[in-house]
Structure formats: C-alpha cells, structure tokens
Design a protein around this motif. Structure first.
Motif, PDB file in Angstrom:
ATOM      1  N   TYR A  16       9.275  -8.661  10.792  1.00  0.00           N
ATOM      2  CA  TYR A  16       9.310  -7.886   9.545  1.00  0.00           C
ATOM      3  C   TYR A  16       9.599  -6.404   9.805  1.00  0.00           C
ATOM      4  O   TYR A  16       9.335  -5.564   8.957  1.00  0.00           O
ATOM      5  N   SER A  88       0.107  -2.549  11.904  1.00  0.00           N
ATOM      6  CA  SER A  88       1.249  -3.470  11.860  1.00  0.00           C
ATOM      7  C   SER A  88       0.832  -4.840  11.351  1.00  0.00           C
ATOM      8  O   SER A  88       1.634  -5.561  10.746  1.00  0.00           O
ATOM      9  N   VAL A  91       1.259  -5.519   7.537  1.00  0.00           N
ATOM     10  CA  VAL A  91       2.561  -5.986   7.070  1.00  0.00           C
ATOM     11  C   VAL A  91       2.698  -7.481   7.307  1.00  0.00           C
ATOM     12  O   VAL A  91       3.159  -8.230   6.441  1.00  0.00           O
ATOM     13  N   LYS A 120      11.421  -6.326   2.618  1.00  0.00           N
ATOM     14  CA  LYS A 120      10.589  -5.187   2.216  1.00  0.00           C
ATOM     15  C   LYS A 120      10.976  -4.700   0.823  1.00  0.00           C
ATOM     16  O   LYS A 120      11.720  -3.727   0.661  1.00  0.00           O
ATOM     17  N   LEU A 124       5.370  -5.079  -0.831  1.00  0.00           N
ATOM     18  CA  LEU A 124       5.497  -5.155   0.634  1.00  0.00           C
ATOM     19  C   LEU A 124       6.122  -3.877   1.192  1.00  0.00           C
ATOM     20  O   LEU A 124       5.777  -3.448   2.300  1.00  0.00           O
ATOM     21  N   THR A 127       3.335  -1.442   1.403  1.00  0.00           N
ATOM     22  CA  THR A 127       2.448  -1.809   2.521  1.00  0.00           C
ATOM     23  C   THR A 127       3.058  -1.368   3.840  1.00  0.00           C
ATOM     24  O   THR A 127       2.361  -0.866   4.725  1.00  0.00           O
ATOM     25  N   TYR A 128       4.364  -1.545   3.982  1.00  0.00           N
ATOM     26  CA  TYR A 128       5.063  -1.159   5.210  1.00  0.00           C
ATOM     27  C   TYR A 128       4.996   0.356   5.414  1.00  0.00           C
ATOM     28  O   TYR A 128       4.715   0.830   6.518  1.00  0.00           O
ATOM     29  N   SER A 131       1.526   1.335   6.422  1.00  0.00           N
ATOM     30  CA  SER A 131       1.244   1.021   7.825  1.00  0.00           C
ATOM     31  C   SER A 131       1.814   2.093   8.750  1.00  0.00           C
ATOM     32  O   SER A 131       1.188   2.470   9.752  1.00  0.00           O
TER      33      SER A 131
END
Length: 230
Positions: A16, A88, A91, A120, A124, A127-128, A131
């Motif tokens: 990802y 990480s 994710v 992504k 998401l 969230t990435y 992170s």
C-alpha cells in the motif's frame, strides 16, 4: 529477531506504499534496524561495566553513570524504531478492513463497494497522510530527546561530584569515538527518514490538489455554454 515476520511486515506495508515510502522502508530496515542489531548493540554492550571513575568509594560510579547517562542510547533507539514503524500498520489495518468490508458487501449486493480497497482514496488517503505525520513526528521527538539529554555528543571524560562521591572525580566512558560515530549515523538516518516523510506528504497533497483542479476544469467544460449550429 524473527526475520519471517519482518519480511511479511515489509511486504504488507509495501503493498500500500508509494515509491518514496518504499525508499523510507529501505532506510529504516537496512540502515537503521540492521545496523542497530548488528553493530550498535555490540558497541554499547559494555557501557555500564566499562564506565570507570577514579575513586574506590562504593556507589559513586553508579550514581555518576546515572547522572550523565539517564537513559541508554540503545534503549532509546529501540523505542524510537518501535514508535516509528508502528504507524505503517495503521495503513495496512485500514486497507485490510476495507477488503473485508468489500467482500461482505459483494456477498450481499453482488457488486463491490470499492473497485480497489488498497487504493489511497477517501478515508484511506487521510489514514496514510496521518501515518506519515506520526512517523516524522516520532523521529523528530526522539531526536529532540537525544539532543536534550546528550547533545548528540559522547564525552570521553566527565566530572562528577554527586553523593556518595567524596569529591569531584573523573569518570571515563568506554569507546567514546566509536559511540559518537554511531550516534551521528543514527541521527543522520533519522533525519533522512523525516525528509522522506515530508517529501511524500507534499507529493500526495500536490497530487490530490492537481487532480481536484483537473476534475473542476472538466466539470466547467461540461456545463459551458453551447453554440447553436448555423
């Protein structure tokens, strides 16, 4: 260290990740974790036993060591790498949740909820980004702690007058030059990881903004005035 679990973790994160994030993983696992396991722990293995003060007063050496080295570099870096690598997994966990949700939705509705659960988009994407902020923030925080406690330095001789030392005594650190080199190596690699995280954040935000502008232009073209044929 269980290398099989480490390989599975890297593979899950890479699935990802962007190219910049994969480069970040290389720096972390090769230049930080492997160096930490193979070399750094060996260099600091005698840090307390070889810290010698020129006095026979019982307890003086232990007190002086605690004063100048309140937390071991090895333990500080171990904590740093745990905190830095954990974001990480956010994710990976979020993407796995979307995959499970997608399968359940497909089973009931017959069509998938997400065309690509690992892409992504939507939550998401946030969230990435989060992170990346956490990874850079943890590295900055631990570098600040290292600077605050040790000033990125490893003194050869320290003077101590704490009780129960009878007077001001000289205490000698073991392998100070070697430890200083590895300290700066860990600092530089941490700074590289921070830089990569910032670059990836800027890349993802720029990409999202440009994509939004392109969609906006296409929308304006679709609702523009039509010219009647003559």
């Amino acid at each position: 260290m269980n290398w099989l679990h480490l390989e599975l973790l890297i593979g899950g994160v890479n699935k990802y990740s962007t190219m910049v994030s994969r480069l970040w993983l290389i720096v972390v696992f090769i230049f930080r974790i492997l160096v930490f396991v193979v070399a750094v722990q060996q260099v600091w293995s005698d840090e307390h036993l070889e810290f010698i003060c020129d006095t026979t007063q019982i307890g003086c050496t232990h007190v002086c060591y605690d004063q100048f080295f309140p937390i071991s570099h090895v333990r500080l870096w171990a904590l740093q790498m745990i905190f830095v690598t954990c974001p990480s997994l956010l994710v990976v966990a979020h993407a796995k949740y979307r995959e499970i949700k997608n399968r359940r939705y497909s089973a009931h509705k017959g069509t998938p909820l997400y065309a690509d659960p690992g892409k992504k988009r939507g939550a998401l994407w946030y969230t990435y980004i989060l992170s990346l902020v956490f990874k850079a923030g943890f590295d900055v925080g631990f570098l600040y702690i290292l600077h605050l406690v040790y000033d990125f330095n490893m003194p050869r001789v320290v003077k101590c007058s704490e009780e129960p030392c009878p007077n001001t005594v000289n205490c000698y650190n073991s392998r100070p030059t070697e430890k200083k080199i590895f300290t700066w190596f860990m600092v530089v690699t941490s700074a590289m990881c921070i830089f990569l995280c910032i670059c990836e954040i800027l890349y993802l935000i720029t990409k999202k903004v440009l994509k939004g502008l392109c969609k906006q232009k296409e929308r304006y073209r679709g609702v523009g005035p039509r010219v009647s044929p003559t």
